[in-house]
Design a protein around this motif. Structure first.
Motif, PDB file in Angstrom:
ATOM      1  N   UNK A  59      63.739  39.156  26.952  1.00  0.00           N
ATOM      2  CA  UNK A  59      63.185  40.072  27.947  1.00  0.00           C
ATOM      3  C   UNK A  59      61.677  39.884  28.092  1.00  0.00           C
ATOM      4  N   UNK A  60      60.982  39.767  26.964  1.00  0.00           N
ATOM      5  CA  UNK A  60      59.525  39.594  27.049  1.00  0.00           C
ATOM      6  C   UNK A  60      59.170  38.249  27.670  1.00  0.00           C
ATOM      7  N   UNK A  61      59.966  37.193  27.346  1.00  0.00           N
ATOM      8  CA  UNK A  61      59.725  35.886  27.982  1.00  0.00           C
ATOM      9  C   UNK A  61      59.924  35.973  29.490  1.00  0.00           C
ATOM     10  N   UNK A  62      60.986  36.651  29.902  1.00  0.00           N
ATOM     11  CA  UNK A  62      61.245  36.798  31.342  1.00  0.00           C
ATOM     12  C   UNK A  62      60.159  37.627  32.016  1.00  0.00           C
ATOM     13  N   UNK A  63      59.716  38.674  31.326  1.00  0.00           N
ATOM     14  CA  UNK A  63      58.658  39.517  31.877  1.00  0.00           C
ATOM     15  C   UNK A  63      57.366  38.720  32.042  1.00  0.00           C
ATOM     16  N   UNK A  64      57.014  37.950  31.012  1.00  0.00           N
ATOM     17  CA  UNK A  64      55.800  37.111  31.109  1.00  0.00           C
ATOM     18  C   UNK A  64      55.936  36.084  32.234  1.00  0.00           C
ATOM     19  N   UNK A  65      57.124  35.506  32.353  1.00  0.00           N
ATOM     20  CA  UNK A  65      57.349  34.510  33.412  1.00  0.00           C
ATOM     21  C   UNK A  65      57.205  35.169  34.784  1.00  0.00           C
ATOM     22  N   UNK A  66      57.773  36.368  34.923  1.00  0.00           N
ATOM     23  CA  UNK A  66      57.636  37.100  36.194  1.00  0.00           C
ATOM     24  C   UNK A  66      56.190  37.403  36.508  1.00  0.00           C
ATOM     25  N   UNK A  67      55.435  37.844  35.508  1.00  0.00           N
ATOM     26  CA  UNK A  67      54.015  38.146  35.731  1.00  0.00           C
ATOM     27  C   UNK A  67      53.243  36.886  36.121  1.00  0.00           C
ATOM     28  N   UNK A  68      53.569  35.772  35.485  1.00  0.00           N
ATOM     29  CA  UNK A  68      52.894  34.516  35.839  1.00  0.00           C
ATOM     30  C   UNK A  68      53.206  34.109  37.271  1.00  0.00           C
ATOM     31  N   UNK A  69      54.480  34.278  37.669  1.00  0.00           N
ATOM     32  CA  UNK A  69      54.862  33.932  39.041  1.00  0.00           C
ATOM     33  C   UNK A  69      54.155  34.828  40.057  1.00  0.00           C
ATOM     34  N   UNK A  70      54.098  36.134  39.774  1.00  0.00           N
ATOM     35  CA  UNK A  70      53.419  37.056  40.679  1.00  0.00           C
ATOM     36  C   UNK A  70      51.940  36.681  40.782  1.00  0.00           C
ATOM     37  N   UNK A  71      51.326  36.366  39.645  1.00  0.00           N
ATOM     38  CA  UNK A  71      49.920  35.947  39.656  1.00  0.00           C
ATOM     39  C   UNK A  71      49.728  34.670  40.463  1.00  0.00           C
ATOM     40  N   UNK A  72      50.648  33.726  40.278  1.00  0.00           N
ATOM     41  CA  UNK A  72      50.577  32.471  41.033  1.00  0.00           C
ATOM     42  C   UNK A  72      50.663  32.740  42.536  1.00  0.00           C
ATOM     43  N   UNK A  73      51.620  33.602  42.944  1.00  0.00           N
ATOM     44  CA  UNK A  73      51.781  33.902  44.364  1.00  0.00           C
ATOM     45  C   UNK A  73      50.553  34.615  44.928  1.00  0.00           C
ATOM     46  N   UNK A  74      49.983  35.516  44.143  1.00  0.00           N
ATOM     47  CA  UNK A  74      48.781  36.211  44.619  1.00  0.00           C
ATOM     48  C   UNK A  74      47.625  35.231  44.794  1.00  0.00           C
ATOM     49  N   UNK A  75      47.485  34.311  43.844  1.00  0.00           N
ATOM     50  CA  UNK A  75      46.425  33.296  43.952  1.00  0.00           C
ATOM     51  C   UNK A  75      46.636  32.431  45.187  1.00  0.00           C
ATOM     52  N   UNK A  76      47.881  32.002  45.391  1.00  0.00           N
ATOM     53  CA  UNK A  76      48.179  31.183  46.558  1.00  0.00           C
ATOM     54  C   UNK A  76      47.915  31.948  47.849  1.00  0.00           C
ATOM     55  N   UNK A  77      48.245  33.225  47.835  1.00  0.00           N
ATOM     56  CA  UNK A  77      48.019  34.045  49.022  1.00  0.00           C
ATOM     57  C   UNK A  77      46.530  34.131  49.345  1.00  0.00           C
ATOM     58  N   UNK A  78      45.712  34.398  48.318  1.00  0.00           N
ATOM     59  CA  UNK A  78      44.282  34.569  48.575  1.00  0.00           C
ATOM     60  C   UNK A  78      43.584  33.242  48.860  1.00  0.00           C
ATOM     61  N   UNK A  79      44.033  32.156  48.218  1.00  0.00           N
ATOM     62  CA  UNK A  79      43.354  30.874  48.394  1.00  0.00           C
ATOM     63  C   UNK A  79      43.871  30.069  49.569  1.00  0.00           C
ATOM     64  N   UNK A  80      45.144  30.234  49.914  1.00  0.00           N
ATOM     65  CA  UNK A  80      45.717  29.403  50.971  1.00  0.00           C
ATOM     66  C   UNK A  80      46.188  30.201  52.191  1.00  0.00           C
ATOM     67  N   UNK A  81      47.025  31.183  51.952  1.00  0.00           N
ATOM     68  CA  UNK A  81      47.668  31.854  53.085  1.00  0.00           C
ATOM     69  C   UNK A  81      46.691  32.656  53.939  1.00  0.00           C
ATOM     70  N   UNK A  82      45.789  33.393  53.311  1.00  0.00           N
ATOM     71  CA  UNK A  82      44.837  34.203  54.085  1.00  0.00           C
ATOM     72  C   UNK A  82      43.912  33.303  54.916  1.00  0.00           C
TER      73      UNK A  82
END
Length: 184
Positions: A59-82
């Motif tokens: 569960x903690x591994x999945x939670x960390x993986x989810x947080x990393x993915x969300x962080x990655x998407x937010x970074x991509x959104x701010x650096x590329x999509x916007x």
């Protein structure tokens, strides 16, 4: 040489567990012995507790993986999509402006084409008028030349007849006659 058996250990377990192990081995297409060895290796490498059905580590591994993915998407959104969205809006605005300019140019082109057609028609009419004037002038010159010939013929004939008036009067008559023909 005698063969040494490496399978010296045995485990005793209940019959319902053996039934589950048999079904699992058939499903995975392995022997019960192979499946048991793989299960031990899996728990040894993953350091998971087989008794923990909730598996907090997973569960903690999945939670960390989810947080990393969300962080990655937010970074991509701010650096590329916007920025891409902003550039797209800018391009769309410029495209609309260019379309407006093209429409205006097209309208002006149509107006100029109409004006050119009208000017061409007017120039054609002017050309016809000038042509008729020049033709008339050429005809006038021909008429003058013809009258001159007629007059010269008249003078010769009159001289031949020998009219009696004085020579000065004759010359004055001829000069006036020529002036009148030139005024035509």
């Amino acid at each position: 040489m005698a063969r040494i058996d490496t399978n010296v250990k045995s485990i005793r377990y209940p019959v319902p567990c053996d039934e589950k192990l048999t079904l699992l081995a058939r499903k995975l297409k392995r022997t019960k012995r192979q499946l048991f060895i793989e299960m031990v290796d899996y728990f040894y490498r993953s350091k998971k507790d087989p008794a923990d059905m909730n598996d907090e580590m997973l569960k903690s591994d999945l939670s960390r993986m989810g947080n990393r993915l969300v962080g990655f998407f937010r970074t991509q959104e701010s650096e590329l999509l916007v920025p891409i969205h902003g550039m797209t809006e800018e391009v769309l605005g410029k495209t609309a402006a260019v379309k407006g300019e093209l429409k205006r140019i097209k309208e002006e082109h149509a107006d100029l084409a109409k004006l050119l057609r009208e000017n061409t028609k007017h120039a054609g009419e002017q050309l016809k008028l000038l042509t008729s004037i020049f033709d008339g002038l050429a005809n006038k010159e021909e008429m003058r030349a013809g009258f001159r010939r007629i007059m010269e013929g008249y003078i010769k004939e009159r001289e031949a007849l020998g009219w009696s008036p004085s020579s000065g009067k004759k010359d004055e008559l001829v000069r006036r006659f020529r002036q009148q023909i030139d005024k035509l």
